[in-house]
Design a protein around this motif. Structure first.
Motif, mmCIF file in Angstrom:
data_model
loop_
_atom_site.group_PDB
_atom_site.id
_atom_site.type_symbol
_atom_site.label_atom_id
_atom_site.label_comp_id
_atom_site.label_asym_id
_atom_site.label_seq_id
_atom_site.Cartn_x
_atom_site.Cartn_y
_atom_site.Cartn_z
ATOM 1 N N TYR A 79 44.484 39.857 72.889
ATOM 2 C CA TYR A 79 43.569 39.395 71.840
ATOM 3 C C TYR A 79 42.177 39.997 72.001
ATOM 4 O O TYR A 79 41.523 40.342 71.017
ATOM 5 C CB TYR A 79 43.471 37.871 71.855
ATOM 6 C CG TYR A 79 44.702 37.165 71.345
ATOM 7 C CD1 TYR A 79 45.159 37.363 70.052
ATOM 8 C CD2 TYR A 79 45.397 36.273 72.162
ATOM 9 C CE1 TYR A 79 46.288 36.704 69.580
ATOM 10 C CE2 TYR A 79 46.526 35.609 71.693
ATOM 11 C CZ TYR A 79 46.963 35.834 70.408
ATOM 12 O OH TYR A 79 48.077 35.180 69.942
ATOM 13 N N ALA A 83 40.092 41.944 69.191
ATOM 14 C CA ALA A 83 38.788 41.391 68.800
ATOM 15 C C ALA A 83 37.681 42.432 68.960
ATOM 16 O O ALA A 83 36.806 42.545 68.092
ATOM 17 C CB ALA A 83 38.478 40.145 69.624
ATOM 18 N N THR A 92 31.973 42.791 59.725
ATOM 19 C CA THR A 92 32.428 41.600 60.442
ATOM 20 C C THR A 92 31.219 40.771 60.811
ATOM 21 O O THR A 92 30.449 41.122 61.701
ATOM 22 C CB THR A 92 33.226 41.988 61.700
ATOM 23 O OG1 THR A 92 34.332 42.795 61.317
ATOM 24 C CG2 THR A 92 33.723 40.755 62.426
ATOM 25 N N ALA A 94 31.412 37.332 61.593
ATOM 26 C CA ALA A 94 31.829 36.444 62.687
ATOM 27 C C ALA A 94 33.318 36.639 62.910
ATOM 28 O O ALA A 94 34.055 37.006 61.981
ATOM 29 C CB ALA A 94 31.528 34.988 62.345
ATOM 30 N N LEU A 95 33.748 36.382 64.118
ATOM 31 C CA LEU A 95 35.153 36.569 64.468
ATOM 32 C C LEU A 95 35.550 35.492 65.467
ATOM 33 O O LEU A 95 34.877 35.315 66.484
ATOM 34 C CB LEU A 95 35.356 37.962 65.080
ATOM 35 C CG LEU A 95 36.725 38.319 65.629
ATOM 36 C CD1 LEU A 95 37.786 38.266 64.540
ATOM 37 C CD2 LEU A 95 36.689 39.692 66.279
ATOM 38 N N HIS A 96 36.619 34.768 65.142
ATOM 39 C CA HIS A 96 37.060 33.664 65.984
ATOM 40 C C HIS A 96 38.557 33.759 66.242
ATOM 41 O O HIS A 96 39.329 33.971 65.299
ATOM 42 C CB HIS A 96 36.802 32.312 65.298
ATOM 43 C CG HIS A 96 35.403 32.158 64.797
ATOM 44 N ND1 HIS A 96 34.351 31.777 65.595
ATOM 45 C CD2 HIS A 96 34.878 32.334 63.557
ATOM 46 C CE1 HIS A 96 33.243 31.723 64.876
ATOM 47 N NE2 HIS A 96 33.543 32.064 63.629
ATOM 48 N N LEU A 97 38.969 33.563 67.478
ATOM 49 C CA LEU A 97 40.370 33.348 67.806
ATOM 50 C C LEU A 97 40.618 31.869 67.563
ATOM 51 O O LEU A 97 39.862 31.028 68.062
ATOM 52 C CB LEU A 97 40.646 33.715 69.272
ATOM 53 C CG LEU A 97 42.076 33.541 69.765
ATOM 54 C CD1 LEU A 97 43.026 34.490 69.037
ATOM 55 C CD2 LEU A 97 42.147 33.775 71.277
ATOM 56 N N VAL A 98 41.633 31.544 66.771
ATOM 57 C CA VAL A 98 41.836 30.153 66.363
ATOM 58 C C VAL A 98 43.261 29.700 66.673
ATOM 59 O O VAL A 98 44.154 30.517 66.879
ATOM 60 C CB VAL A 98 41.555 29.962 64.846
ATOM 61 C CG1 VAL A 98 40.094 30.272 64.530
ATOM 62 C CG2 VAL A 98 42.477 30.825 63.998
ATOM 63 N N PHE A 104 43.382 34.946 64.051
ATOM 64 C CA PHE A 104 41.937 35.178 63.960
ATOM 65 C C PHE A 104 41.412 34.708 62.609
ATOM 66 O O PHE A 104 42.088 34.858 61.592
ATOM 67 C CB PHE A 104 41.608 36.677 64.082
ATOM 68 C CG PHE A 104 41.773 37.246 65.460
ATOM 69 C CD1 PHE A 104 40.784 37.065 66.420
ATOM 70 C CD2 PHE A 104 42.896 37.973 65.790
ATOM 71 C CE1 PHE A 104 40.932 37.604 67.692
ATOM 72 C CE2 PHE A 104 43.053 38.515 67.051
ATOM 73 C CZ PHE A 104 42.067 38.327 68.013
ATOM 74 N N GLU A 107 34.946 36.295 59.397
ATOM 75 C CA GLU A 107 33.995 36.156 58.303
ATOM 76 C C GLU A 107 33.490 37.554 57.973
ATOM 77 O O GLU A 107 32.969 38.249 58.838
ATOM 78 C CB GLU A 107 32.833 35.247 58.691
ATOM 79 C CG GLU A 107 33.241 33.807 58.878
ATOM 80 C CD GLU A 107 32.058 32.924 59.237
ATOM 81 O OE1 GLU A 107 30.971 33.087 58.639
ATOM 82 O OE2 GLU A 107 32.230 32.087 60.136
#
Length: 162
Positions: A79, A83, A92, A94-98, A104, A107
């Motif tokens: 990941y 990322a 990009t 914002a970037l989140h692992l969810v 991912f 935003e």
């Protein structure tokens, strides 16, 4: 609560507060506030200071989207590597692992829906690990960065009739 945590609580509410105001709000000495802020910045806890903008009221609008990404990992790729590749793009935001149905949440910011679509279709979707993208365009923003947008004098209570 640590001195740094108290300073962080004030900074997340208003990063433009003066050292003296933060000291008054936390009961710390101004020198202690300066030391705490310097330590937070040096240690990478505070990465920067940004304005929260209501783009609907700005002369130069932005198009924002939240993109769900599903990925398939292999033995050489994790990941973090995916990322790193996605985060390097200026689009990009914002970037989140969810957890949940996708891997991912990205935003994305562009000047138009076409810019956002082109970024996803030409830069993100072709990555070998990306198996699916779902783009949700943000139609209106009511709260961002902890700040509520709109007329703050509105009475949000529901009326009750007998």
């Amino acid at each position: 609560m640590s001195d740094e945590r108290e300073v962080l609580d004030v900074l997340t509410t208003n990063a433009r507060e003066s050292v003296e105001t933060i000291a008054a709000q936390t009961g710390l000495e101004p020198a202690e506030v300066e030391d705490a802020i310097a330590a937070l910045e040096r240690d990478g806890v505070v990465h920067g200071y940004q304005a929260v903008v209501d783009w609907d009221r700005a002369d130069d609008e932005q198009v924002r989207a939240v993109v769900e990404l599903n990925v398939e990992l292999d033995r050489e790729t994790d990941y973090e590597e995916i990322a790193d590749r996605i985060a390097k793009f200026p689009a990009t935001h914002a970037l989140h692992l969810v957890s949940g149905d996708y891997d991912f949440a990205v935003e994305v910011v562009g000047n138009s829906m076409q810019d956002v679509s082109r970024f996803i279709s030409e830069q993100v979707a072709p990555m070998p690990e990306v198996t699916q993208t779902v783009t949700h365009y943000i139609m209106d923003t009511y709260k961002d960065g902890g700040i509520r947008f709109g007329d703050r004098d509105d009475d949000d209570r529901l009326s009750v009739s007998p």
